[in-house]
Design a protein around this motif. Structure first.
Motif, PDB file in Angstrom:
ATOM      1  N   THR D   4      21.602 -18.089   5.555  1.00 12.46           N
ATOM      2  CA  THR D   4      21.244 -16.540   5.712  1.00 12.46           C
ATOM      3  C   THR D   4      22.493 -15.689   5.971  1.00 12.46           C
ATOM      4  O   THR D   4      23.092 -16.114   7.078  1.00 12.46           O
ATOM      5  CB  THR D   4      20.388 -16.350   6.716  1.00 12.46           C
ATOM      6  OG1 THR D   4      19.070 -17.314   6.448  1.00 12.46           O
ATOM      7  CG2 THR D   4      19.724 -14.614   6.703  1.00 12.46           C
ATOM      8  N   THR D   5      23.019 -14.741   5.315  1.00 12.53           N
ATOM      9  CA  THR D   5      24.162 -13.990   5.886  1.00 12.53           C
ATOM     10  C   THR D   5      23.660 -12.603   6.032  1.00 12.53           C
ATOM     11  O   THR D   5      22.373 -12.272   5.896  1.00 12.53           O
ATOM     12  CB  THR D   5      25.131 -13.845   4.492  1.00 12.53           C
ATOM     13  OG1 THR D   5      24.421 -12.962   3.586  1.00 12.53           O
ATOM     14  CG2 THR D   5      25.340 -15.398   4.004  1.00 12.53           C
ATOM     15  N   SER D   8      21.567 -10.754   3.553  1.00 12.74           N
ATOM     16  CA  SER D   8      20.113 -11.431   3.262  1.00 12.74           C
ATOM     17  C   SER D   8      19.005 -10.372   3.145  1.00 12.74           C
ATOM     18  O   SER D   8      19.063  -9.589   4.118  1.00 12.74           O
ATOM     19  CB  SER D   8      20.068 -12.698   3.980  1.00 12.74           C
ATOM     20  OG  SER D   8      20.912 -13.759   3.547  1.00 12.74           O
ATOM     21  N   PRO D   9      18.147 -10.401   2.191  1.00 12.22           N
ATOM     22  CA  PRO D   9      17.051  -9.523   2.415  1.00 12.22           C
ATOM     23  C   PRO D   9      16.219  -9.393   3.608  1.00 12.22           C
ATOM     24  O   PRO D   9      15.524  -8.502   3.984  1.00 12.22           O
ATOM     25  CB  PRO D   9      16.186  -9.751   1.110  1.00 12.22           C
ATOM     26  CG  PRO D   9      16.589 -11.278   0.791  1.00 12.22           C
ATOM     27  CD  PRO D   9      18.107 -11.478   1.133  1.00 12.22           C
ATOM     28  N   CYS D  10      16.512 -10.528   4.500  1.00  7.74           N
ATOM     29  CA  CYS D  10      15.554 -10.632   5.584  1.00  7.74           C
ATOM     30  C   CYS D  10      16.082 -10.364   6.798  1.00  7.74           C
ATOM     31  O   CYS D  10      15.534 -10.678   7.875  1.00  7.74           O
ATOM     32  CB  CYS D  10      14.729 -12.013   5.567  1.00  7.74           C
ATOM     33  SG  CYS D  10      15.639 -13.323   5.587  1.00  7.74           S
ATOM     34  N   HIS D  12      17.353  -8.116   9.518  1.00  3.54           N
ATOM     35  CA  HIS D  12      16.994  -6.548  10.130  1.00  3.54           C
ATOM     36  C   HIS D  12      17.767  -6.455  11.203  1.00  3.54           C
ATOM     37  O   HIS D  12      17.393  -6.836  12.355  1.00  3.54           O
ATOM     38  CB  HIS D  12      15.385  -6.640  10.362  1.00  3.54           C
ATOM     39  CG  HIS D  12      14.760  -6.483   9.105  1.00  3.54           C
ATOM     40  ND1 HIS D  12      13.963  -5.494   8.776  1.00  3.54           N
ATOM     41  CD2 HIS D  12      14.416  -7.344   8.182  1.00  3.54           C
ATOM     42  CE1 HIS D  12      13.481  -5.637   7.611  1.00  3.54           C
ATOM     43  NE2 HIS D  12      13.710  -6.923   6.995  1.00  3.54           N
ATOM     44  N   LEU D  17      14.182 -11.923   9.497  1.00  4.67           N
ATOM     45  CA  LEU D  17      12.582 -12.036   9.510  1.00  4.67           C
ATOM     46  C   LEU D  17      12.394 -12.752   7.973  1.00  4.67           C
ATOM     47  O   LEU D  17      11.476 -12.228   7.175  1.00  4.67           O
ATOM     48  CB  LEU D  17      12.120 -10.635   9.468  1.00  4.67           C
ATOM     49  CG  LEU D  17      12.186 -10.058  10.748  1.00  4.67           C
ATOM     50  CD1 LEU D  17      11.856  -8.376  10.919  1.00  4.67           C
ATOM     51  CD2 LEU D  17      11.943 -10.766  12.187  1.00  4.67           C
ATOM     52  N   CYS D  18      12.727 -13.906   7.755  1.00  4.14           N
ATOM     53  CA  CYS D  18      12.649 -14.292   6.222  1.00  4.14           C
ATOM     54  C   CYS D  18      11.149 -14.862   6.353  1.00  4.14           C
ATOM     55  O   CYS D  18      10.412 -15.086   7.326  1.00  4.14           O
ATOM     56  CB  CYS D  18      13.362 -15.476   6.087  1.00  4.14           C
ATOM     57  SG  CYS D  18      15.269 -15.362   6.326  1.00  4.14           S
ATOM     58  N   MET D  19      10.440 -14.897   4.999  1.00  2.00           N
ATOM     59  CA  MET D  19       9.156 -15.314   4.855  1.00  2.00           C
ATOM     60  C   MET D  19       9.014 -16.464   5.263  1.00  2.00           C
ATOM     61  O   MET D  19       9.816 -17.339   5.086  1.00  2.00           O
ATOM     62  CB  MET D  19       8.748 -15.027   3.390  1.00  2.00           C
ATOM     63  CG  MET D  19       7.446 -15.341   2.970  1.00  2.00           C
ATOM     64  SD  MET D  19       7.050 -15.267   1.048  1.00  2.00           S
ATOM     65  CE  MET D  19       7.363 -13.490   0.877  1.00  2.00           C
ATOM     66  N   HIS D  81       6.062 -11.859  11.606  1.00  2.00           N
ATOM     67  CA  HIS D  81       7.006 -10.720  11.956  1.00  2.00           C
ATOM     68  C   HIS D  81       6.101  -9.598  12.603  1.00  2.00           C
ATOM     69  O   HIS D  81       7.040  -8.992  13.556  1.00  2.00           O
ATOM     70  CB  HIS D  81       7.330 -10.317  10.539  1.00  2.00           C
ATOM     71  CG  HIS D  81       8.182 -11.350  10.010  1.00  2.00           C
ATOM     72  ND1 HIS D  81       8.004 -11.536   8.630  1.00  2.00           N
ATOM     73  CD2 HIS D  81       8.936 -12.398  10.275  1.00  2.00           C
ATOM     74  CE1 HIS D  81       8.771 -12.485   8.264  1.00  2.00           C
ATOM     75  NE2 HIS D  81       9.395 -13.029   9.321  1.00  2.00           N
TER      76      HIS D  81
END
Lengths: 105, 105, 105, 105
Positions: D4-5, D8-10, D12, D17-19, D81
């Protein structure tokens, strides 16, 4: 018994498209139930100790009752007014109007 | 002001999860509007000349008002009770309960 | 062009109630868009870093596209098959069938 | 496995907060079924003899499959989350975002 006048809500040009009596009665019965149910939620909300999820469930149940009322009205309309539209010659008006009403879903 | 007792609907084990006061007031206001609106449809249905599509539209509007009330209650629940579930240790109970309530959609 | 046989899905007793060509084309166009959109969500879900709310929003958008496709099909059905039911004499069959299909909402 | 960079969409702020992996896998499975179902409707619509109500029913079934996918994603989000929002201190952002996403219902 009421005499339909040209200002009646169900007069469409030269045609009278009042809600079928059976639909009207069934809708009134269902709406009375929904009305009582809604008032019970109002009483729930008078209690500061009310729990959110209890209210959410009751709201959804009243929405279900209103949807059921809508189905009764829709069925009566399809049978009495939409299925006869071709013979009256107002198919596109009747279909446009109904699509718009269903749009509110 | 009411003193919450162990039988109160918002007592969950050792935790008290009553609806936030602001949500309760906002929900009561919205429900009063939906209540008045529902009664206006009941009056419409007393008229034998009522037109089906007029009733369908009003029913959908009341359903919208109830959905709006539900959103107020849901937001209050998410903020006050779901967002704090981990610290209370009852996450799965709170989430299961909410998923079940939303299931009624 | 296909020759409708007695086994065709749109043959109802002695009547042929095929989807109007304009509805069929419009529905195909909308469904192709929904199909592409759904595949983009599938790609999103291949990324372990996907964020839940992004997926929730895209799912709802595809549901909206499917609802739009349904509206195109419903309109065509109301105009071509429901509005002509009285003249064919199959009003209750057509209305029952449609109420059942709408029930899935 | 992906690292995760910050883009990354998750991600915050300082939180990731990845799925949840289980939600992601379950959502992918359900979406694959919905995808296959949608393609079967596209094939139905290639047939000029297709009947409207058959298509309406299949569209509603795919919408149901998408709603089921949404429920899997929502549950994972609530558990991973939303229930942890207070400890992160981002409750109002998380709740606003979710209410907006649910608004699409």
């Amino acid at each position: 018994m009421t005499t339909t006048t040209k200002d009646s809500p169900c007069v469409h040009g030269e045609h009278t498209l009042c809600m079928p009596e059976s639909s009207r009665k069934a809708a009134r019965r269902r709406l009375a139930i929904a009305h009582g149910h809604l008032e019970s939620i109002q009483r729930m909300l008078e209690n500061p100790d009310v729990y959110c999820v209890d209210v959410l469930k009751q709201l959804k149940a009243v929405q279900g009752a209103l949807a059921g009322t809508g189905e009764v009205v829709l069925r009566g309309h399809l049978e009495a007014h939409v299925a006869t539209a071709e013979s009256r010659g107002d198919t596109s008006e009747i279909v446009n109007e109904l699509m718009h009403a269903l749009k509110y879903t």
